[in-house]
Write a protein that holds these residues in place. Structure first.
Motif, PDB file in Angstrom:
ATOM      1  N   ASP A  10       0.818  -1.213   0.000  1.00  0.00           N
ATOM      2  CA  ASP A  10       0.000   0.000   0.000  1.00  0.00           C
ATOM      3  C   ASP A  10       0.856   1.271   0.000  1.00  0.00           C
ATOM      4  OD1 ASP A  10      -2.318   1.556   0.176  1.00  0.00           O
ATOM      5  OD2 ASP A  10      -2.106   1.676   2.343  1.00  0.00           O
ATOM      6  N   ASN A  14       1.631   4.762  -2.962  1.00  0.00           N
ATOM      7  CA  ASN A  14       1.832   6.217  -2.862  1.00  0.00           C
ATOM      8  C   ASN A  14       3.048   6.638  -3.694  1.00  0.00           C
ATOM      9  OD1 ASN A  14      -0.282   6.413  -1.030  1.00  0.00           O
ATOM     10  ND2 ASN A  14       1.047   6.429   0.767  1.00  0.00           N
ATOM     11  N   SER A  15       4.111   5.848  -3.612  1.00  0.00           N
ATOM     12  CA  SER A  15       5.329   6.165  -4.373  1.00  0.00           C
ATOM     13  C   SER A  15       5.056   6.102  -5.871  1.00  0.00           C
ATOM     14  CB  SER A  15       6.452   5.181  -4.022  1.00  0.00           C
ATOM     15  OG  SER A  15       6.671   5.154  -2.629  1.00  0.00           O
ATOM     16  N   ALA A  18       3.228   9.052  -6.923  1.00  0.00           N
ATOM     17  CA  ALA A  18       4.129  10.207  -6.903  1.00  0.00           C
ATOM     18  C   ALA A  18       5.176  10.132  -8.024  1.00  0.00           C
ATOM     19  CB  ALA A  18       4.815  10.315  -5.541  1.00  0.00           C
ATOM     20  N   ASP A  42      11.507   6.387  -1.891  1.00  0.00           N
ATOM     21  CA  ASP A  42      11.247   6.582  -3.316  1.00  0.00           C
ATOM     22  C   ASP A  42      11.860   7.886  -3.801  1.00  0.00           C
ATOM     23  OD1 ASP A  42       9.364   8.886  -3.410  1.00  0.00           O
ATOM     24  OD2 ASP A  42       7.956   7.559  -2.401  1.00  0.00           O
ATOM     25  N   GLY A  46       7.713  13.955  -3.976  1.00  0.00           N
ATOM     26  CA  GLY A  46       7.883  14.482  -2.622  1.00  0.00           C
ATOM     27  C   GLY A  46       6.639  15.158  -2.070  1.00  0.00           C
ATOM     28  N   ILE A  47       6.738  15.554  -0.814  1.00  0.00           N
ATOM     29  CA  ILE A  47       5.603  16.171  -0.108  1.00  0.00           C
ATOM     30  C   ILE A  47       6.075  17.510   0.452  1.00  0.00           C
ATOM     31  CG2 ILE A  47       3.917  15.879   1.761  1.00  0.00           C
ATOM     32  CD1 ILE A  47       4.541  12.859   1.662  1.00  0.00           C
ATOM     33  N   VAL A  55       0.201  14.320   6.801  1.00  0.00           N
ATOM     34  CA  VAL A  55      -0.095  13.199   5.903  1.00  0.00           C
ATOM     35  C   VAL A  55      -0.493  11.911   6.618  1.00  0.00           C
ATOM     36  CG1 VAL A  55       1.132  13.944   3.853  1.00  0.00           C
ATOM     37  CG2 VAL A  55       2.349  12.672   5.631  1.00  0.00           C
ATOM     38  N   TYR A  60      -6.286  13.793   5.925  1.00  0.00           N
ATOM     39  CA  TYR A  60      -5.551  14.448   4.862  1.00  0.00           C
ATOM     40  C   TYR A  60      -5.379  13.503   3.672  1.00  0.00           C
ATOM     41  CZ  TYR A  60      -2.216  16.577   1.912  1.00  0.00           C
ATOM     42  OH  TYR A  60      -1.638  17.104   0.805  1.00  0.00           O
ATOM     43  N   ARG A  66     -12.382   9.865  -2.525  1.00  0.00           N
ATOM     44  CA  ARG A  66     -12.946   9.701  -1.184  1.00  0.00           C
ATOM     45  C   ARG A  66     -12.255  10.690  -0.264  1.00  0.00           C
ATOM     46  NH1 ARG A  66      -9.631   6.335   1.613  1.00  0.00           N
ATOM     47  NH2 ARG A  66      -9.339   4.430   0.456  1.00  0.00           N
ATOM     48  N   VAL A  68     -11.033  10.556   2.833  1.00  0.00           N
ATOM     49  CA  VAL A  68      -9.941  10.249   3.750  1.00  0.00           C
ATOM     50  C   VAL A  68      -8.849   9.448   3.059  1.00  0.00           C
ATOM     51  CG1 VAL A  68     -11.317  10.307   5.859  1.00  0.00           C
ATOM     52  CG2 VAL A  68     -11.146   8.175   4.584  1.00  0.00           C
ATOM     53  N   GLY A  71      -3.728   5.078   3.995  1.00  0.00           N
ATOM     54  CA  GLY A  71      -2.515   4.272   3.946  1.00  0.00           C
ATOM     55  C   GLY A  71      -1.510   4.584   5.041  1.00  0.00           C
ATOM     56  N   SER A  73      -1.792   6.549   7.731  1.00  0.00           N
ATOM     57  CA  SER A  73      -2.290   6.519   9.111  1.00  0.00           C
ATOM     58  C   SER A  73      -2.438   5.090   9.615  1.00  0.00           C
ATOM     59  CB  SER A  73      -3.594   7.293   9.253  1.00  0.00           C
ATOM     60  OG  SER A  73      -4.491   6.941   8.248  1.00  0.00           O
ATOM     61  N   THR A  96      10.726  10.582  -0.991  1.00  0.00           N
ATOM     62  CA  THR A  96      10.101  10.410   0.318  1.00  0.00           C
ATOM     63  C   THR A  96      10.631   9.134   0.968  1.00  0.00           C
ATOM     64  OG1 THR A  96       8.106  11.496  -0.517  1.00  0.00           O
ATOM     65  CG2 THR A  96       7.844  10.133   1.452  1.00  0.00           C
TER      66      THR A  96
ATOM     67  N   ALA B  41      -5.766   0.620  -4.180  1.00  0.00           N
ATOM     68  CA  ALA B  41      -5.600   1.629  -3.130  1.00  0.00           C
ATOM     69  C   ALA B  41      -5.756   0.917  -1.792  1.00  0.00           C
ATOM     70  CB  ALA B  41      -6.627   2.736  -3.296  1.00  0.00           C
TER      71      ALA B  41
HETATM   72  N1  ATP Z   1       5.606   8.685  -1.283  1.00  0.00           N
HETATM   73  C1  ATP Z   1       4.846   9.791  -1.415  1.00  0.00           C
HETATM   74  N2  ATP Z   1       5.196  10.765  -2.298  1.00  0.00           N
HETATM   75  C2  ATP Z   1       4.415  11.879  -2.427  1.00  0.00           C
HETATM   76  N3  ATP Z   1       3.271  12.107  -1.731  1.00  0.00           N
HETATM   77  C3  ATP Z   1       2.874  11.175  -0.861  1.00  0.00           C
HETATM   78  C4  ATP Z   1       3.633   9.965  -0.642  1.00  0.00           C
HETATM   79  N4  ATP Z   1       3.011   9.231   0.295  1.00  0.00           N
HETATM   80  C5  ATP Z   1       1.906   9.937   0.642  1.00  0.00           C
HETATM   81  N5  ATP Z   1       1.818  11.097  -0.041  1.00  0.00           N
HETATM   82  C6  ATP Z   1       0.745  12.113   0.119  1.00  0.00           C
HETATM   83  O1  ATP Z   1       0.087  11.883   1.340  1.00  0.00           O
HETATM   84  C7  ATP Z   1      -1.312  11.647   1.147  1.00  0.00           C
HETATM   85  C8  ATP Z   1      -1.819  10.625   2.131  1.00  0.00           C
HETATM   86  O2  ATP Z   1      -1.345   9.314   1.814  1.00  0.00           O
HETATM   87  P1  ATP Z   1      -2.153   8.042   2.292  1.00  0.00           P
HETATM   88  O3  ATP Z   1      -1.505   6.835   1.751  1.00  0.00           O
HETATM   89  O4  ATP Z   1      -2.301   8.098   3.772  1.00  0.00           O
HETATM   90  O5  ATP Z   1      -3.591   8.235   1.667  1.00  0.00           O
HETATM   91  P2  ATP Z   1      -3.997   8.204   0.122  1.00  0.00           P
HETATM   92  O6  ATP Z   1      -2.921   7.550  -0.680  1.00  0.00           O
HETATM   93  O7  ATP Z   1      -4.373   9.587  -0.241  1.00  0.00           O
HETATM   94  O8  ATP Z   1      -5.281   7.290   0.112  1.00  0.00           O
HETATM   95  P3  ATP Z   1      -5.320   5.697   0.407  1.00  0.00           P
HETATM   96  O9  ATP Z   1      -3.953   5.298   0.879  1.00  0.00           O
HETATM   97  O10 ATP Z   1      -6.359   5.512   1.446  1.00  0.00           O
HETATM   98  O11 ATP Z   1      -5.662   5.013  -0.871  1.00  0.00           O
HETATM   99  C9  ATP Z   1      -1.438  11.239  -0.315  1.00  0.00           C
HETATM  100  O12 ATP Z   1      -2.696  11.603  -0.827  1.00  0.00           O
HETATM  101  C10 ATP Z   1      -0.307  12.008  -0.975  1.00  0.00           C
HETATM  102  O13 ATP Z   1      -0.703  13.333  -1.294  1.00  0.00           O
END
Ligand code: ATP
Ligand code: MG
Lengths: 185, 132
Positions: A10, A14-15, A18, A42, A46-47, A55, A60, A66, A68, A71, A73, A96, B41
């Motif tokens: 999971d 995110n990576s 990104a 990765d 970046g954030i 995050v 957030y 959706r 919320v 991942g 949290s 990140t 996701a």
């Molecule tokens: N590796 C990353 N590089 C860039 N932004 C990131 C990265 N990981 C998280 N983020 C940012 O943080 C936010 C929250 O991540 P998180 O995984 O908690 O939720 P999500 O990916 O938005 O949704 P879900 O994981 O529930 O499918 C992401 O929407 C993204 O904007």
């Protein structure tokens, strides 16, 4: 999530979102200090600094499907539940790093789970991204790198079903071997 | 004890695969392939998307169906995870929800092999399929 390997799958999503093209995953089982450490690095977009603290808060997310984001949290919660900690560092346009530390022997620690399946799926379905996987148990380690795999494969695609099965077996055998070496000591 | 696989073994596998790959590539435009996209996701993964993806990869190979199995972001159907989007060449994509292994097996046998729609299709109406 039932397994830490599912959290890894999971967090790597995110990576991928990104736009990373190099993703490094590391699992370290440090029995001497009773720790299990997961690190995912990765080179994605970046954030921003002011968002970093937010995050890991489920409310957030940048997603539009959706309200919320779960991942990060969930990973944070799973580490903290098992006597550990969570951290995230990031730099715009550099990438990140997500780190989760667990108390290895903690009764509430989720099992590591099926790492070979997680990694082999990621590799087979993202041919343009390079992955490295390092598994360390005390002082022994195994290192896997898709750049080496692609070099051997040449024109044969890394997405071939046969290659995925091979990678799965290779990862499983090597991780099993690390575990056996540990038990023999 | 089983011998641990090395990169040398991979080299041997590559040699075996080279000849079959050449044959396969002749028909290599994506439209000519069955495509299965698995939503990956957090909600999908927590509901078993990884096992479903492995199942499709393993079973399509075993049943000699040349298909592309890939992953996608959230399709917006968190209530029906795991979800997959199936595209048969020449047809509109179809989204299936609550895909179990049994359902996946049925989708392969009926829909992919014989073009017969199976229960569990999520109607794509005003829902926007956002592939983040
Ligand atoms: N590796 C990353 N590089 C860039 N932004 C990131 C990265 N990981 C998280 N983020 C940012 O943080 C936010 C929250 O991540 P998180 O995984 O908690 O939720 P999500 O990916 O938005 O949704 P879900 O994981 O529930 O499918 C992401 O929407 C993204 O904007
Ligand atoms: Mg996420």
């Amino acid at each position: 999530m039932e397994e830490i390997a599912l959290h890894i799958l999971d967090i790597v999503q995110n990576s991928i979102v990104a736009c990373a093209n190099l993703i490094s995953i590391e699992v370290e089982e440090d029995y001497a200090n009773d720790r299990l450490i997961i690190i995912i690095v990765d080179n994605g977009k970046g954030i921003e600094k002011h968002l970093l603290d937010k995050v890991a808060d489920p409310f957030y997310t940048k997603r539009t499907t959706r309200k919320v984001g779960l991942g990060l949290s969930l990973l944070k919660q799973s580490a903290e539940m098992a006597g550990g900690s969570f951290s995230i560092e990031s730099e715009i346009n550099k990438g990140t790093t997500v780190k989760a530390i667990y108390q290895h022997s903690h009764i509430d620690r989720q099992p590591l789970g099926d790492i070979p399946q997680t990694i082999s799926i990621l590799v087979a379905s993202n041919p343009d991204i390079n992955f490295t996987y390092k598994h360390k148990i005390n002082n022994n380690s195994y290192y896997f790198d898709t750049r080496q795999i692609k070099e051997v494969l040449e024109e044969v695609p890394i997405t071939s079903p046969e290659v995925r099965v091979f990678i799965h077996q290779m990862l499983k055998q090597n991780i099993d071997m690390l575990n056996r070496q540990f038990k023999e000591i | 004890m089983e011998k641990v696989k090395t990169l040398d073994d991979l080299k041997k596998l590559k040699e075996q695969l080279k000849s079959t790959i050449e044959l396969r590539e002749k028909s290599n435009n994506p439209e000519s392939h069955v495509q299965v996209k698995v939503a990956m996701a957090t909600c999908g993964i927590a509901s078993g998307a990884r096992e479903i993806m492995s199942f499709f990869m393993d079973e399509l190979r075993k049943r000699n169906i040349d298909a592309i199995v890939s992953q996608t972001g959230c399709m917006g159907y968190c209530y029906a995870e795991p979800t997959i989007e199936l595209t048969i060449p020449g047809h509109e994509p179809v989204v299936y929800g609550n895909v179990t292994k049994a359902k996946a097996d049925e989708i392969i046998e009926k829909h992919i092999k014989n073009g017969i729609l199976v229960d569990g299709i999520i109607p794509v109406t005003y829902q926007n399929i956002n592939k983040k």
